[in-house]
Design a protein around this motif. Sequence first.
Motif, PDB file in Angstrom:
ATOM      1  N   VAL A  96       0.840  -1.207   0.000  1.00 53.33           N
ATOM      2  CA  VAL A  96       0.000   0.000   0.000  1.00 53.33           C
ATOM      3  C   VAL A  96       0.874   1.255   0.000  1.00 53.33           C
ATOM      4  N   GLY A  97       2.014   1.200   0.667  1.00 57.19           N
ATOM      5  CA  GLY A  97       2.929   2.341   0.645  1.00 57.19           C
ATOM      6  C   GLY A  97       3.411   2.655  -0.758  1.00 57.19           C
ATOM      7  N   LEU A  98       3.781   1.625  -1.506  1.00 52.16           N
ATOM      8  CA  LEU A  98       4.225   1.812  -2.886  1.00 52.16           C
ATOM      9  C   LEU A  98       3.130   2.439  -3.738  1.00 52.16           C
ATOM     10  N   ILE A  99       1.964   1.845  -3.701  1.00 50.42           N
ATOM     11  CA  ILE A  99       0.872   2.283  -4.571  1.00 50.42           C
ATOM     12  C   ILE A  99       0.298   3.629  -4.134  1.00 50.42           C
ATOM     13  N   SER A 100       0.091   3.807  -2.843  1.00 54.94           N
ATOM     14  CA  SER A 100      -0.520   5.056  -2.386  1.00 54.94           C
ATOM     15  C   SER A 100       0.417   6.246  -2.563  1.00 54.94           C
ATOM     16  N   ALA A 101       1.711   6.046  -2.369  1.00 52.34           N
ATOM     17  CA  ALA A 101       2.645   7.161  -2.558  1.00 52.34           C
ATOM     18  C   ALA A 101       2.669   7.606  -4.019  1.00 52.34           C
ATOM     19  N   TYR A 102       2.625   6.645  -4.931  1.00 55.72           N
ATOM     20  CA  TYR A 102       2.580   6.984  -6.350  1.00 55.72           C
ATOM     21  C   TYR A 102       1.322   7.800  -6.667  1.00 55.72           C
ATOM     22  N   HIS A 103       0.187   7.312  -6.221  1.00 55.39           N
ATOM     23  CA  HIS A 103      -1.063   8.010  -6.508  1.00 55.39           C
ATOM     24  C   HIS A 103      -1.187   9.325  -5.732  1.00 55.39           C
ATOM     25  N   GLN A 104      -0.609   9.360  -4.555  1.00 55.95           N
ATOM     26  CA  GLN A 104      -0.610  10.613  -3.815  1.00 55.95           C
ATOM     27  C   GLN A 104       0.256  11.643  -4.541  1.00 55.95           C
ATOM     28  N   GLY A 105       1.339  11.185  -5.145  1.00 54.51           N
ATOM     29  CA  GLY A 105       2.171  12.083  -5.944  1.00 54.51           C
ATOM     30  C   GLY A 105       1.389  12.661  -7.112  1.00 54.51           C
ATOM     31  N   LYS A 106       0.633  11.808  -7.804  1.00 51.85           N
ATOM     32  CA  LYS A 106      -0.185  12.286  -8.927  1.00 51.85           C
ATOM     33  C   LYS A 106      -1.252  13.272  -8.445  1.00 51.85           C
ATOM     34  N   THR A 107      -1.843  12.975  -7.310  1.00 53.53           N
ATOM     35  CA  THR A 107      -2.855  13.870  -6.758  1.00 53.53           C
ATOM     36  C   THR A 107      -2.222  15.176  -6.297  1.00 53.53           C
ATOM     37  N   SER A 108      -1.023  15.106  -5.755  1.00 56.10           N
ATOM     38  CA  SER A 108      -0.308  16.322  -5.362  1.00 56.10           C
ATOM     39  C   SER A 108       0.007  17.190  -6.578  1.00 56.10           C
ATOM     40  N   VAL A 109       0.365  16.553  -7.690  1.00 56.18           N
ATOM     41  CA  VAL A 109       0.621  17.301  -8.920  1.00 56.18           C
ATOM     42  C   VAL A 109      -0.628  18.093  -9.309  1.00 56.18           C
ATOM     43  N   ALA A 110      -1.781  17.435  -9.269  1.00 59.38           N
ATOM     44  CA  ALA A 110      -3.034  18.118  -9.607  1.00 59.38           C
ATOM     45  C   ALA A 110      -3.319  19.258  -8.624  1.00 59.38           C
ATOM     46  N   SER A 111      -3.056  19.008  -7.354  1.00 57.93           N
ATOM     47  CA  SER A 111      -3.291  20.045  -6.340  1.00 57.93           C
ATOM     48  C   SER A 111      -2.326  21.212  -6.496  1.00 57.93           C
ATOM     49  N   ILE A 112      -1.122  20.926  -6.908  1.00 56.14           N
ATOM     50  CA  ILE A 112      -0.155  21.994  -7.177  1.00 56.14           C
ATOM     51  C   ILE A 112      -0.658  22.846  -8.339  1.00 56.14           C
ATOM     52  N   GLY A 113      -1.313  22.207  -9.306  1.00 55.06           N
ATOM     53  CA  GLY A 113      -1.933  22.952 -10.401  1.00 55.06           C
ATOM     54  C   GLY A 113      -3.029  23.882  -9.907  1.00 55.06           C
ATOM     55  N   VAL A 114      -3.791  23.427  -8.918  1.00 54.73           N
ATOM     56  CA  VAL A 114      -4.830  24.274  -8.322  1.00 54.73           C
ATOM     57  C   VAL A 114      -4.184  25.503  -7.677  1.00 54.73           C
ATOM     58  N   VAL A 115      -3.127  25.282  -6.904  1.00 54.21           N
ATOM     59  CA  VAL A 115      -2.434  26.387  -6.225  1.00 54.21           C
ATOM     60  C   VAL A 115      -1.842  27.361  -7.245  1.00 54.21           C
ATOM     61  N   ALA A 116      -1.365  26.829  -8.372  1.00 59.17           N
ATOM     62  CA  ALA A 116      -0.796  27.714  -9.404  1.00 59.17           C
ATOM     63  C   ALA A 116      -1.847  28.666  -9.953  1.00 59.17           C
ATOM     64  N   LYS A 117      -3.067  28.176 -10.093  1.00 62.24           N
ATOM     65  CA  LYS A 117      -4.132  28.997 -10.680  1.00 62.24           C
ATOM     66  C   LYS A 117      -4.882  29.820  -9.638  1.00 62.24           C
ATOM     67  N   LYS A 118      -5.057  29.224  -8.455  1.00 61.99           N
ATOM     68  CA  LYS A 118      -5.821  29.902  -7.396  1.00 61.99           C
ATOM     69  C   LYS A 118      -5.149  29.666  -6.046  1.00 61.99           C
ATOM     70  N   PRO A 119      -4.124  30.439  -5.738  1.00 61.39           N
ATOM     71  CA  PRO A 119      -3.367  30.235  -4.498  1.00 61.39           C
ATOM     72  C   PRO A 119      -4.223  30.276  -3.232  1.00 61.39           C
ATOM     73  N   ASP A 120      -5.321  30.977  -3.273  1.00 63.51           N
ATOM     74  CA  ASP A 120      -6.187  31.074  -2.097  1.00 63.51           C
ATOM     75  C   ASP A 120      -6.949  29.778  -1.830  1.00 63.51           C
ATOM     76  N   GLN A 121      -6.860  28.809  -2.723  1.00 66.56           N
ATOM     77  CA  GLN A 121      -7.558  27.530  -2.568  1.00 66.56           C
ATOM     78  C   GLN A 121      -6.634  26.419  -2.041  1.00 66.56           C
ATOM     79  N   GLY A 153      -5.984  25.299   0.952  1.00 63.60           N
ATOM     80  CA  GLY A 153      -6.596  24.398   1.941  1.00 63.60           C
ATOM     81  C   GLY A 153      -7.420  23.314   1.283  1.00 63.60           C
ATOM     82  N   LYS A 154      -8.209  23.686   0.308  1.00 69.01           N
ATOM     83  CA  LYS A 154      -9.008  22.700  -0.420  1.00 69.01           C
ATOM     84  C   LYS A 154      -8.121  21.781  -1.238  1.00 69.01           C
ATOM     85  N   ALA A 155      -7.119  22.354  -1.880  1.00 68.51           N
ATOM     86  CA  ALA A 155      -6.211  21.557  -2.720  1.00 68.51           C
ATOM     87  C   ALA A 155      -5.472  20.505  -1.898  1.00 68.51           C
ATOM     88  N   MET A 156      -5.159  20.819  -0.668  1.00 68.85           N
ATOM     89  CA  MET A 156      -4.412  19.889   0.181  1.00 68.85           C
ATOM     90  C   MET A 156      -5.257  18.676   0.593  1.00 68.85           C
TER      91      MET A 156
END
Length: 155
Positions: A100-125, A127-130
């Motif tokens: 689960v560590g292997l798989i979840s870290a990979y998918h968490q990385g992908k989700t973090s990438v998407a959330s970083i995209g949210v912060v790039a466009k709307k820094p005030d979001q 908390g939601k992105a996290m």
Amino acid sequence: MNTGTFLALFGAVLATALAGVGSAWGVGMAGQAAAGVVAEDPDQFAKVLILQLLPGTQGIYGLLVTFITLSRIGILGGSPVADTATGLAYLFACLPIAIVGLISAYHQGKTSVASIGVVAKKPDQFGKAMLFPAMVETYAILALLISILAVTNIG
């Protein structure tokens, strides 16, 4: 080294190695996205750094299970593993956080990438992105708990 000790040690190695590989993969993906955001807006460094670090926790969880296992199987303390069945029990007890560590870290990385995209466009979001990568973390924590409970109740 007897077969039981070898199997237990192999489980400990898998816990660290697989969860660590997943974390390196996830943190690496998120780091690439974070670098792009910081290049455009250096003020977002702290926010994207937090999002990048989230997939790194699985590697820490795997290491924790490894230390607990090593302290129980006679490597860092505890009693040496006497038989193959006990060694197998330790091996299987380490597998939840390893897999689960292997798989979840990979998918968490992908989700973090998407959330970083949210912060790039709307820094005030931020908390939601996290929350998005934090939801993936839930399953790593569950696997950590199962592995700890299993390892500490063998023998």
